[in-house]
Design an enzyme around this catalytic site. Structure first.
Site, mmCIF file in Angstrom:
data_model
loop_
_atom_site.group_PDB
_atom_site.id
_atom_site.type_symbol
_atom_site.label_atom_id
_atom_site.label_comp_id
_atom_site.label_asym_id
_atom_site.label_seq_id
_atom_site.Cartn_x
_atom_site.Cartn_y
_atom_site.Cartn_z
ATOM 1 N N ASN A 1 4.872 -14.901 35.755
ATOM 2 C CA ASN A 1 5.027 -15.714 36.962
ATOM 3 C C ASN A 1 4.393 -14.944 38.120
ATOM 4 O OD1 ASN A 1 6.736 -18.043 38.330
ATOM 5 N ND2 ASN A 1 6.975 -16.224 39.599
ATOM 6 N N ASP B 1 9.225 -17.020 60.315
ATOM 7 C CA ASP B 1 8.526 -17.497 59.115
ATOM 8 C C ASP B 1 7.697 -18.751 59.400
ATOM 9 O OD1 ASP B 1 7.974 -18.210 56.297
ATOM 10 O OD2 ASP B 1 9.404 -16.661 55.843
ATOM 11 N N GLU C 1 0.788 -18.943 36.674
ATOM 12 C CA GLU C 1 -0.108 -19.181 37.813
ATOM 13 C C GLU C 1 -1.434 -18.444 37.614
ATOM 14 O OE1 GLU C 1 3.065 -18.348 38.015
ATOM 15 O OE2 GLU C 1 4.077 -19.717 39.395
HETATM 16 C C1 LIG Z 1 2.134 -16.966 52.510
HETATM 17 C C2 LIG Z 1 3.287 -17.378 51.667
HETATM 18 C C3 LIG Z 1 4.492 -16.691 51.773
HETATM 19 C C4 LIG Z 1 5.563 -17.029 50.956
HETATM 20 N N1 LIG Z 1 6.705 -16.295 51.036
HETATM 21 C C5 LIG Z 1 7.707 -16.521 50.160
HETATM 22 C C6 LIG Z 1 8.867 -15.688 50.153
HETATM 23 O O1 LIG Z 1 9.014 -14.775 50.959
HETATM 24 N N2 LIG Z 1 9.818 -15.933 49.208
HETATM 25 C C7 LIG Z 1 9.702 -16.946 48.305
HETATM 26 O O2 LIG Z 1 10.578 -17.088 47.452
HETATM 27 N N3 LIG Z 1 8.644 -17.777 48.328
HETATM 28 C C8 LIG Z 1 7.649 -17.581 49.219
HETATM 29 N N4 LIG Z 1 6.537 -18.391 49.230
HETATM 30 C C9 LIG Z 1 6.506 -19.579 48.382
HETATM 31 C C10 LIG Z 1 6.178 -19.339 46.966
HETATM 32 O O3 LIG Z 1 5.111 -18.474 46.710
HETATM 33 C C11 LIG Z 1 5.761 -20.671 46.421
HETATM 34 O O4 LIG Z 1 6.723 -21.629 46.694
HETATM 35 C C12 LIG Z 1 5.557 -20.625 44.953
HETATM 36 O O5 LIG Z 1 5.034 -21.858 44.593
HETATM 37 C C13 LIG Z 1 6.805 -20.387 44.181
HETATM 38 O O6 LIG Z 1 6.422 -20.405 42.845
HETATM 39 P P1 LIG Z 1 7.501 -20.438 41.698
HETATM 40 O O7 LIG Z 1 8.184 -21.754 41.842
HETATM 41 O O8 LIG Z 1 6.776 -20.294 40.457
HETATM 42 O O9 LIG Z 1 8.389 -19.287 42.027
HETATM 43 C C14 LIG Z 1 5.454 -18.095 50.059
HETATM 44 C C15 LIG Z 1 4.252 -18.788 49.958
HETATM 45 C C16 LIG Z 1 3.180 -18.435 50.770
HETATM 46 C C17 LIG Z 1 1.912 -19.186 50.647
#
Ligand SMILES: Cc1cc2nc3c(=O)[nH]c(=O)nc-3n(C[C@H](O)[C@H](O)[C@H](O)COP(=O)(O)O)c2cc1C
Length: 471
Positions: free
Chosen positions: A166, A273, A227
């Site tokens: 992941n 944020d 991903e």
């Molecule tokens: C710049 C940026 C910062 C992010 N920061 C966080 C974070 O601090 N914590 C978090 O859980 N997701 C964060 N996200 C969102 C996750 O990366 C995003 O929702 C991702 O699709 C989650 O994937 P998953 O469902 O496979 O975990 C961020 C996304 C971006 C683009």
């Protein structure tokens, strides 16, 4: 296209600003990058106060932007790049397609992930520091009220015991030379994997990845799909093994922090944020760092929180998932997650309406396509979804609240919406709303008077004939 190639291309196109004057990691760099309004900027002389004052939780009365910045006594060994993700044109360059085709490239990669190849070694391990010192990296303090120094362009790679690799973004607060506090949004991939494991979970954090990998890391594919394989479907993404654990990382990463996601907790936040409002303090897992590797000429990437580059990276990868969900119930032609809705909470969905109910069905499907979506507007194909005035015009002329407004109360929602209900350890909840702003159909055959809903154009004129020569 790695970060170095992006910098070269951005310089050739006249997009890049290079700042050679000394700039402090304490508030100053973020303020200057913000003032550049999203232009890619390479800061070559980045300074800080040294490790003692870089510990999180130490609240020093830093001056506010545009006042005198503290004299900084150490120079970081890495230049800092901001603004790399702040324009759809930059993504189009990285994906080698026109900006309006990005959604379809992402949708295709999302549907057809490709196994990313494993290679022996790569530039990301040209320099190995074991255990390494986090205070040698130019983490930024963005706002006076932030808890401390954060990495914002950090993609954490870990292995879920059931679903495999992941990759996802996590803001990281530096606690000291060896430890970080990671914000894990509840029930997303990293949080789910962490909750399944009793022991420390190996993690590899990449800072400074090619744009196509950043896009892939922002996607939420179904469990079992990595991903990194979506990244490979977008552009070649060779992977190499970490030095201290059995994870793999893209060889083109500028900097890699290898470590363990522990079950020890630390205070994380406050942090300004995505919504440009202050996200609260929480108890979050601590990451222990075992090794830092980097390219010999590494560039440290920073993403300005709440600004366009953060917004585009959050929102753009959700457009294909809304597009796919809407296409299951109607004919979706395009989706725009709008910057005014923090590029996360609002979407405009364009459909080719074929049945009276298509607008309503599309709106409901949009929420399934992106769980954090709060407000959706559905429009016909004659509306320019990238023009807010055009979307508002559709609402003004085609929408009746009593008939076309859908309200869904008390839904699972985004943790980033300050007006939602947030209970620690539970999914945030909020009300959701959709507006069907498509032309209303009187019967299964369509609207009785479509002409009532069409904008009547003026004929074209040749202005040359009417203006004086000197004008
Ligand atoms: C710049 C940026 C910062 C992010 N920061 C966080 C974070 O601090 N914590 C978090 O859980 N997701 C964060 N996200 C969102 C996750 O990366 C995003 O929702 C991702 O699709 C989650 O994937 P998953 O469902 O496979 O975990 C961020 C996304 C971006 C683009």
């Amino acid at each position: 296209m790695d970060i170095h190639q992006f910098v070269t291309a951005a310089a050739e196109k006249g997009w890049l600003v290079t700042i050679d004057k000394p700039v402090s990691v304490e508030l100053e760099l973020a303020a200057v990058a913000h003032a550049l309004d999203g232009r890619p900027a390479l800061f070559t002389e980045v300074r800080g106060q040294g490790s003692e004052r870089q510990r999180a939780g130490v609240r020093t009365p830093y001056p506010i932007p545009n006042t005198q910045y503290p004299i900084s006594n150490i120079q970081y060994p890495f230049p800092v790049l901001t603004g790399m993700a702040s324009d759809r044109r930059y993504f189009a360059l990285a994906l080698d397609c026109p900006p309006d085709q990005i959604l379809f490239r992402l949708a295709d990669a999302f549907r057809h992930p490709q196994p990313a190849p494993l290679v022996e070694s790569g530039p990301c391990q040209e320099v190995v520091m074991q255990p390494g010192d986090l205070t040698t990296l130019p983490f930024l303090k963005h706002w006076p009220d932030d808890a401390g120094y954060y990495a914002t362009a950090a993609v954490a790679i870990l292995r879920d015991p059931d679903f495999g690799l992941n990759a996802s973004f996590h803001r990281l607060l530096r606690l000291d030379e060896r430890r970080l506090a990671a914000r894990l949004v509840e029930r997303r991939g990293a949080d789910t994997a962490w909750r399944k494991t009793q022991d420390d979970l190996p993690v590899a954090i990449c800072i400074g990845l090619p744009l196509h990998v950043l896009l892939a890391a922002s996607m939420s594919p179904k469990p079992g799909v990595s991903e990194l394989d979506i990244a490979q479907a977008l552009a070649p993404t060779p992977l190499t093994r970490c030095i201290t654990n059995d994870l793999v990382v893209p060889t083109e990463a500028e900097i890699v922090l290898e470590g363990r996601l522990s079950h020890r907790l630390a205070t994380e936040g406050p942090f300004v944020d995505l919504t440009e409002t202050i996200d609260i303090e929480r108890q979050q897992p601590v990451i222990e760092i075992d090794c830092i590797t980097h390219r010999r000429d590494a560039i440290y990437q920073a993403l300005l929180p709440g600004q366009l580059e953060h917004k585009l990276l959050m929102g753009m990868p959700k457009e294909p998932s809304i597009y796919a969900a809407v296409n299951e119930v109607a004919t979706c032609t395009n989706v725009h997650i709008t910057p005014g809705g923090a590029s996360w909470l609002h979407a405009v969905v364009q459909i080719e309406k074929k049945h009276p109910d298509d607008g309503r069905k599309a709106a409901q499907a949009a929420f399934r396509g992106h769980g954090s979506l709060k407000h959706a507007v559905v429009v016909d194909t004659d509306i320019d979804i990238f023009d807010p005035h055009d979307v508002e015009w559709a609402i003004a002329t085609r929408f009746q609240a009593g008939r076309d407004l859908m309200v869904f109360s008390d839904q699972p929602s985004s943790s980033l919406d300050p007006s939602a209900i947030h209970i620690p350890g539970q999914k945030s909840r909020s009300d959701k709303m959709a507006l069907d702003a498509t032309i209303p159909w009187d019967s299964a055959d369509g609207p009785a008077h479509p002409e009532h809903f069409r904008r009547v154009p003026f004929p074209e004129v040749d202005l040359e004939k009417y203006l004086d020569d000197e004008e």
